[in-house]
Design an enzyme around this catalytic site. Structure first.
Site, PDB file in Angstrom:
ATOM      1  CB  ILE A  56      -7.473   8.526   7.642  1.00  0.00           C
ATOM      2  CG1 ILE A  56      -8.497   9.504   8.212  1.00  0.00           C
ATOM      3  CG2 ILE A  56      -6.550   9.224   6.654  1.00  0.00           C
ATOM      4  CD1 ILE A  56      -7.879  10.569   9.101  1.00  0.00           C
ATOM      5  CE1 TYR A  57      -1.763   2.153   6.381  1.00  0.00           C
ATOM      6  CE2 TYR A  57      -3.439   0.477   6.717  1.00  0.00           C
ATOM      7  CZ  TYR A  57      -2.161   0.830   6.337  1.00  0.00           C
ATOM      8  OH  TYR A  57      -1.291  -0.123   5.893  1.00  0.00           O
ATOM      9  CB  ALA A  58      -9.314   1.627   5.817  1.00  0.00           C
ATOM     10  CB  SER A  60      -4.724   6.151   2.382  1.00  0.00           C
ATOM     11  OG  SER A  60      -4.155   5.116   3.162  1.00  0.00           O
ATOM     12  CE  LYS A  61      -1.377   1.599   2.765  1.00  0.00           C
ATOM     13  NZ  LYS A  61      -0.137   1.601   1.992  1.00  0.00           N
TER      14      LYS A  61
END
Length: 152
Positions: A56-58, A60-61
């Site tokens: 999810i973090y990746a 988003s980036k």
């Protein structure tokens, strides 16, 4: 994927919606002032190379990179440059919680092509370059600031 929908909403809300709103208001103020300028956001190397157990973090980036590219085109004719830096491992309170001991920090540094963990000043210098007139022909990029990690 083991992540929860609540995690997805929180991370995407912060990392994408938050940046969208910041750029919207920054660019609006710049347009109202009648002159161009430079906006620099902070992404992550995880949005250029991905990150295991951190989808999810990746994502988003990766999405942030798309926003940067598109918004840079939207405001280019107005003289507003929009870029981002993509830090790799950088010493900070968050980093210290993630890597609490010198042994783990040393192991991570050994995995980096430049063999050290960045200091916040390393990121500040990259951001200052993108904000400066030295980068007046630069817009729509996500600058890796990762000691060579994304090149490996």
């Amino acid at each position: 994927m083991r992540a929860r929908a609540e995690d997805f909403d929180r991370i995407i809300g912060t990392n994408l919606r938050g940046v969208f709103l910041c750029i919207k208001h920054q660019a609006g103020a710049m347009l109202k002032a009648g002159h161009g300028g430079s906006i620099v956001n902070t992404s992550s190397i995880g949005g250029l190379v991905g990150a295991a157990q951190n989808s999810i973090y990746a994502a988003s980036k990766f999405g942030l990179a798309g926003i940067i590219k598109c918004v840079a085109l939207d405001y280019a004719r107005d003289g507003i440059r929009v870029n981002a830096i993509a830090p790799g491992p950088t010493r900070s309170e968050m980093f210290d919680r993630w890597m609490p001991d010198e042994q783990s920090r040393g192991q991570m540094a050994a995995q980096m092509p430049m063999n050290y963990i960045a200091d916040p000043d390393d990121m500040a210098r990259s951001a200052l370059f993108l904000l400066s007139d030295e980068a007046r022909w630069t817009t729509g990029i996500v600058l890796p600031c990762d000691g060579g990690r994304s090149a490996a």
